[in-house]
Design a protein around this motif. Structure first.
Motif, short mmCIF file in Angstrom:
data_model
loop_
_atom_site.label_atom_id
_atom_site.label_comp_id
_atom_site.label_asym_id
_atom_site.label_seq_id
_atom_site.Cartn_x
_atom_site.Cartn_y
_atom_site.Cartn_z
N LYS A 62 33.55 61.07 40.04
CA LYS A 62 34.86 61.16 40.67
C LYS A 62 35.46 59.80 40.99
O LYS A 62 36.68 59.67 41.11
CB LYS A 62 34.77 61.98 41.97
CG LYS A 62 34.35 63.42 41.77
CD LYS A 62 34.24 64.13 43.11
CE LYS A 62 33.81 65.58 42.93
NZ LYS A 62 33.68 66.27 44.23
N LEU A 63 34.61 58.80 41.16
CA LEU A 63 35.11 57.52 41.67
C LEU A 63 34.41 56.34 41.00
O LEU A 63 33.19 56.34 40.82
CB LEU A 63 34.87 57.44 43.19
CG LEU A 63 35.29 56.16 43.90
CD1 LEU A 63 36.81 55.97 43.82
CD2 LEU A 63 34.84 56.19 45.36
N LEU A 64 35.21 55.33 40.63
CA LEU A 64 34.70 54.07 40.11
C LEU A 64 35.15 52.96 41.06
O LEU A 64 36.32 52.89 41.44
CB LEU A 64 35.26 53.79 38.72
CG LEU A 64 34.91 54.79 37.61
CD1 LEU A 64 35.75 54.51 36.36
CD2 LEU A 64 33.44 54.73 37.28
N ILE A 65 34.22 52.12 41.46
CA ILE A 65 34.54 50.96 42.29
C ILE A 65 34.20 49.72 41.48
O ILE A 65 33.07 49.55 41.01
CB ILE A 65 33.74 50.97 43.61
CG1 ILE A 65 34.08 52.23 44.41
CG2 ILE A 65 34.04 49.73 44.44
CD1 ILE A 65 33.25 52.40 45.67
N VAL A 66 35.18 48.85 41.30
CA VAL A 66 35.01 47.72 40.39
C VAL A 66 35.29 46.40 41.12
O VAL A 66 36.18 46.30 41.95
CB VAL A 66 35.91 47.87 39.14
CG1 VAL A 66 37.38 47.92 39.53
CG2 VAL A 66 35.66 46.77 38.14
N GLY A 67 34.50 45.39 40.78
CA GLY A 67 34.68 44.06 41.37
C GLY A 67 33.98 43.02 40.52
O GLY A 67 33.54 43.30 39.41
N ALA A 68 33.88 41.81 41.05
CA ALA A 68 33.18 40.66 40.44
C ALA A 68 34.00 39.95 39.37
O ALA A 68 33.69 38.82 39.01
CB ALA A 68 31.83 41.07 39.85
N ALA A 69 35.03 40.59 38.84
CA ALA A 69 35.90 39.95 37.85
C ALA A 69 37.20 40.73 37.77
O ALA A 69 37.30 41.84 38.32
CB ALA A 69 35.20 39.91 36.48
N ALA A 70 38.17 40.15 37.08
CA ALA A 70 39.47 40.81 36.96
C ALA A 70 39.38 42.00 36.02
O ALA A 70 38.61 41.99 35.06
CB ALA A 70 40.51 39.82 36.44
N ILE A 71 40.18 43.03 36.30
CA ILE A 71 40.24 44.20 35.44
C ILE A 71 41.70 44.49 35.10
O ILE A 71 42.59 44.31 35.95
CB ILE A 71 39.60 45.44 36.12
CG1 ILE A 71 39.56 46.62 35.14
CG2 ILE A 71 40.30 45.80 37.41
CD1 ILE A 71 38.73 47.78 35.63
N LYS A 72 41.96 44.90 33.88
CA LYS A 72 43.33 45.18 33.45
C LYS A 72 43.83 46.46 34.11
O LYS A 72 43.12 47.47 34.15
CB LYS A 72 43.37 45.33 31.94
CG LYS A 72 42.96 44.09 31.16
CD LYS A 72 42.94 44.35 29.67
CE LYS A 72 42.47 43.13 28.89
NZ LYS A 72 42.38 43.40 27.44
#
Length: 340
Positions: A104-114
């Motif tokens: 249900k959920l994605l959490i993204v970090g550490a670098a840029a995402i489009k």
């Protein structure tokens, strides 16, 4: 709850909430691990999300009737929106099943995402939150959430954190500084390094950013990466790299400062690792030779330069034949052989 990226949030928060943590065995095992662990939340770096989306999109396009996939350049979000409701429901159900059935959920970090990657997962029914932080800040400083979300920004400062911009330029861009109870006391047994990053109670992140009128924070690059021209103009390599990577012919890219051809100023130099599959497809199915590759990449760069101010244009191009060396979080290293 499962995740694939180590962080304070990925451990303490999930464990305190009664979650179960699972680890991905590697990029090639993502699909297998999804079915094994049935994750409901994934914490990851952008590279994993990009890999997942490429796999998902390829599968969707291969499984649809040809009349829906004739426009190969149509973004996935538009493709899904163009499908009849029943067909779209079937597609989304199959995607969810391939991801373990509970994601249900994605959490993204550490670098840029489009932003378009986040939008694509939204269209698939999977919410994606982007955040920003550092090890020294334990780690979160800003993030998107259930109530306030901006696909292009890293989010709003979290509760208890004050963020300011040091010496902003005309565009509002300056070094990001943060203050709060989550900021480290200092580097162990290194008072000089501590003094270098602490200023009036604020931690100097070394990152460049700006706020918009709604208070969302945008990351524009790293202070040490900025290319400064003779007349004081700033060139942000990350901005040019993002534009290069929007083109399917570019697999990886790094922009660095170099002497201009007449050696009287500094200019932007792009080192580009091309996508051979995309080059071959655009070359009539035949693998292009080195001269043809250089010409095709030059066309890409010229298309970007046409939209940029003169001082920001890429004037030196180097096509490389091997992928760039990367960090453990899959960011291209800005030192060593990559920048030589």
């Amino acid at each position: 709850i499962h995740h694939t990226y180590e962080s304070t949030i990925g451990h303490l928060l999930l464990l305190s909430a009664g979650g179960c943590i699972s680890y991905c065995d590697g990029l090639r095992y993502v699909g297998k691990n999804m079915k094994e662990y049935s994750p409901s939340v994934i914490i990851a770096v952008p590279l994993l999300l990009e890999f997942m989306l490429r796999t998902i999109e390829k599968s969707i396009r291969a499984g649809l009737p040809e009349k829906y996939t004739q426009d190969k350049d149509m973004p996935l979000t538009d493709l899904l929106a163009s499908l009849p409701a029943i067909l779209r429901m079937i597609v989304l159900r199959k995607v969810r099943k391939s991801l373990g059935g509970k994601l249900k959920l994605l959490i993204v970090g550490a670098a840029a995402i489009k932003p378009e990657i986040i939008a694509a997962f939204d269209a698939l029914g999977i919410t994606t939150y982007q955040g920003y932080g550092l090890t020294e800040t334990a780690p979160l400083l800003a993030g998107n959430n259930d109530f306030y979300r901006n696909l292009e920004a890293v989010g709003l400062p979290i509760h208890g954190v004050e963020i300011s911009i040091l010496d902003p330029n005309d565009e509002g861009v300056g070094e990001i500084m943060a203050r709060g109870d989550n900021i480290m006391l200092g580097y162990y047994n290194d008072p000089e390094a501590t003094a270098a990053v602490m200023q009036d109670g604020f931690f100097r992140t070394g990152d460049l950013g700006r706020f918009d009128e709604e208070g969302f924070l945008y990351i524009t690059g790293r202070c040490k990466n900025v290319i400064v021209t003779k007349n004081g103009k700033n060139i942000y390599p990350e901005e040019l790299e993002d534009r290069l990577l929007e083109n399917e012919l570019v697999e990886e890219a790094i922009v660095i400062g170099a002497q201009s051809k007449n050696k009287d100023d500094v200019t932007a130099k792009a080192k580009i690792y091309p996508s051979m599959d995309a080059l071959k497809e655009q070359n009539g199915g035949e693998e292009p030779d080195a001269e043809r590759i250089a010409a095709m990449i030059k066309d890409v760069v010229e298309g970007i330069n046409d939209k940029m101010p003169a001082y920001k244009r890429i004037t030196i191009i180097e096509v490389v034949r091997e992928p760039f060396e990367k960090t453990s979080t899959k960011k291209i290293k800005r030192f060593g052989a990559n920048v030589e």
